[in-house]
Design an enzyme around this catalytic site. Sequence first.
Site, PDB file in Angstrom:
ATOM      1  N   LYS A 170      47.044  36.855  26.167  1.00 19.42           N
ATOM      2  CA  LYS A 170      46.640  37.842  26.955  1.00 19.42           C
ATOM      3  C   LYS A 170      47.750  39.267  27.094  1.00 19.42           C
ATOM      4  O   LYS A 170      47.257  40.228  27.090  1.00 19.42           O
ATOM      5  CB  LYS A 170      46.187  37.602  28.304  1.00 19.42           C
ATOM      6  CG  LYS A 170      45.952  38.482  29.423  1.00 19.42           C
ATOM      7  CD  LYS A 170      44.338  39.298  29.067  1.00 19.42           C
ATOM      8  CE  LYS A 170      44.250  40.287  30.047  1.00 19.42           C
ATOM      9  NZ  LYS A 170      42.727  40.750  29.796  1.00 19.42           N
ATOM     10  N   LYS A 238      50.799  46.545  35.623  1.00 17.31           N
ATOM     11  CA  LYS A 238      51.258  45.318  35.643  1.00 17.31           C
ATOM     12  C   LYS A 238      51.436  44.486  34.453  1.00 17.31           C
ATOM     13  O   LYS A 238      52.335  43.857  34.118  1.00 17.31           O
ATOM     14  CB  LYS A 238      50.286  44.753  36.603  1.00 17.31           C
ATOM     15  CG  LYS A 238      50.679  43.165  36.941  1.00 17.31           C
ATOM     16  CD  LYS A 238      49.436  42.104  36.543  1.00 17.31           C
ATOM     17  CE  LYS A 238      48.196  42.560  36.743  1.00 17.31           C
ATOM     18  NZ  LYS A 238      47.084  41.457  35.755  1.00 17.31           N
TER      19      LYS A 238
HETATM   20  P1  NAP Z   1      40.181  43.436  41.811  1.00 18.65           P
HETATM   21  O1  NAP Z   1      38.879  44.062  41.713  1.00 18.65           O
HETATM   22  O2  NAP Z   1      41.297  44.234  42.487  1.00 18.65           O
HETATM   23  O3  NAP Z   1      39.990  42.082  42.382  1.00 18.65           O
HETATM   24  C1  NAP Z   1      41.033  41.092  42.919  1.00 18.65           C
HETATM   25  C2  NAP Z   1      40.548  40.112  43.988  1.00 18.65           C
HETATM   26  O4  NAP Z   1      41.255  39.493  44.361  1.00 18.65           O
HETATM   27  C3  NAP Z   1      40.272  41.101  45.402  1.00 18.65           C
HETATM   28  O5  NAP Z   1      38.827  41.556  45.227  1.00 18.65           O
HETATM   29  C4  NAP Z   1      40.339  40.282  46.441  1.00 18.65           C
HETATM   30  O6  NAP Z   1      39.154  39.046  46.253  1.00 18.65           O
HETATM   31  C5  NAP Z   1      41.613  39.153  45.457  1.00 18.65           C
HETATM   32  N1  NAP Z   1      42.701  39.530  46.345  1.00 18.65           N
HETATM   33  C6  NAP Z   1      43.405  40.613  46.066  1.00 18.65           C
HETATM   34  N2  NAP Z   1      44.601  40.594  46.586  1.00 18.65           N
HETATM   35  C7  NAP Z   1      44.907  39.439  46.936  1.00 18.65           C
HETATM   36  C8  NAP Z   1      45.727  38.569  47.470  1.00 18.65           C
HETATM   37  N3  NAP Z   1      47.037  39.105  47.965  1.00 18.65           N
HETATM   38  N4  NAP Z   1      45.725  37.267  47.834  1.00 18.65           N
HETATM   39  C9  NAP Z   1      44.626  36.758  47.700  1.00 18.65           C
HETATM   40  N5  NAP Z   1      43.313  37.230  47.122  1.00 18.65           N
HETATM   41  C10 NAP Z   1      43.563  38.785  46.797  1.00 18.65           C
HETATM   42  O7  NAP Z   1      40.867  42.976  40.440  1.00 18.65           O
HETATM   43  P2  NAP Z   1      39.681  42.571  38.923  1.00 18.65           P
HETATM   44  O8  NAP Z   1      39.723  44.026  38.183  1.00 18.65           O
HETATM   45  O9  NAP Z   1      38.813  41.700  39.303  1.00 18.65           O
HETATM   46  O10 NAP Z   1      41.123  41.712  38.291  1.00 18.65           O
HETATM   47  C11 NAP Z   1      41.584  40.369  38.726  1.00 18.65           C
HETATM   48  C12 NAP Z   1      42.273  39.926  37.421  1.00 18.65           C
HETATM   49  O11 NAP Z   1      41.610  39.919  36.037  1.00 18.65           O
HETATM   50  C13 NAP Z   1      43.705  40.801  37.371  1.00 18.65           C
HETATM   51  O12 NAP Z   1      44.568  39.881  36.913  1.00 18.65           O
HETATM   52  C14 NAP Z   1      43.309  41.699  36.101  1.00 18.65           C
HETATM   53  O13 NAP Z   1      44.432  41.768  35.618  1.00 18.65           O
HETATM   54  C15 NAP Z   1      42.507  40.588  35.235  1.00 18.65           C
HETATM   55  N6  NAP Z   1      41.644  41.391  34.260  1.00 18.65           N
HETATM   56  C16 NAP Z   1      40.786  42.539  34.848  1.00 18.65           C
HETATM   57  C17 NAP Z   1      39.699  43.003  33.858  1.00 18.65           C
HETATM   58  C18 NAP Z   1      38.967  44.183  34.476  1.00 18.65           C
HETATM   59  O14 NAP Z   1      38.554  44.886  33.414  1.00 18.65           O
HETATM   60  N7  NAP Z   1      38.850  44.727  35.781  1.00 18.65           N
HETATM   61  C19 NAP Z   1      39.577  42.822  32.569  1.00 18.65           C
HETATM   62  C20 NAP Z   1      40.308  41.425  32.392  1.00 18.65           C
HETATM   63  C21 NAP Z   1      41.252  40.795  33.234  1.00 18.65           C
HETATM   64  P3  NAP Z   1      38.299  38.614  47.597  1.00 18.65           P
HETATM   65  O15 NAP Z   1      37.633  40.013  47.897  1.00 18.65           O
HETATM   66  O16 NAP Z   1      37.394  37.575  47.290  1.00 18.65           O
HETATM   67  O17 NAP Z   1      39.426  38.156  48.712  1.00 18.65           O
END
Ligand code: NAP
Length: 290
Positions: A170, A238
């Site tokens: 990744k 990150k």
């Molecule tokens: P996001 O929208 O910021 O969602 C992350 C979720 O994690 C939040 O909605 C919250 O969920 C929970 N959270 C946040 N801070 C937390 C903490 N300190 N402790 C516990 N739970 C916490 O991020 P995302 O875009 O979905 O990305 C999630 C992961 O996937 C990251 O590692 C990112 O690099 C990876 N990723 C993202 C994408 C993309 O296009 N967005 C693509 C591939 C990979 P709740 O509301 O359920 O608590």
Amino acid sequence: MEKIGFIGLGIMGKPMALNIRKAGFPVTVLNQSKAANTLAEAGADIVASVKELAEQCDIIITMLPDSPDVEQVVSGPDGVLESIRPGSLFIDMSTIAPSTARTIARQMQEKGVEALDAPVSGGQVGAEAASLSIMVGGREAAFQRALPVFQAMGKNIVHIGEPGAGQTTKAANQMIVGMTIQAVAEAFTMARKAGVDLEKMREVLLGGFAQSRILDLHGKRMIERNFAPGFKLKLHKKDMRIALQAGEEFAVPLRGTAQVAAQMDAALAQGNGELDHSALLLVLEQEYKN
Ligand code: NAP
């Protein structure tokens, strides 16, 4: 069917959990999650704590922002490790440091639990369409057990190797994506300054050797100036940090990655960390204003 506990229902986690549910698996989520109601409407069970979730589920999946968040949920007070049952399977699908993934795999093994690192690529669009690429580190038997759940979320699912191998893959993905966004942003900024129609330029380039999903999707975003995430710039920064750490660990100079990471730092300094990573364009535009 195995009971799935899903923690982290953000931009990616929410559609992923919904797709697991759609495939017929029983799904459990936490009540403090912003998306708990949406999951409940789709038939998921809601519990009040990680402890309850870990006690009730066979497979626990996390989809959280960064390594410290996963560490906190796994090994912090009242974390997964305290209550996960031997024989369960733990899968982290967040993008985190390979070293953290290896540590978690060791900690889980001490509890009689198999662990997989299974980060994804394909973005929000891929998460919603259940067409994610999933790159997996961990033991073969654990991979086979997880496969039906992965198939509910993705299409291109590859067992790469040992614990951490999914995260290393990744990191490589994010280097390529980050540097390609920078390439598209520079090409578009130059062409726009030269008075070229970007819509027509994108159209013809998509039929040639420069074709990429980034030129396609993020090129469109840049033309339409649609920077709503998507994938937040701060999360991509990150990932570049994770890649640079791996470069240091294996003594590989990652000069392009370092330059794009610096551009991302500039974007964060502009206050654009919550925007989609295609907003890297704005750093250039700021510099070329005059
Ligand atoms: P996001 O929208 O910021 O969602 C992350 C979720 O994690 C939040 O909605 C919250 O969920 C929970 N959270 C946040 N801070 C937390 C903490 N300190 N402790 C516990 N739970 C916490 O991020 P995302 O875009 O979905 O990305 C999630 C992961 O996937 C990251 O590692 C990112 O690099 C990876 N990723 C993202 C994408 C993309 O296009 N967005 C693509 C591939 C990979 P709740 O509301 O359920 O608590």
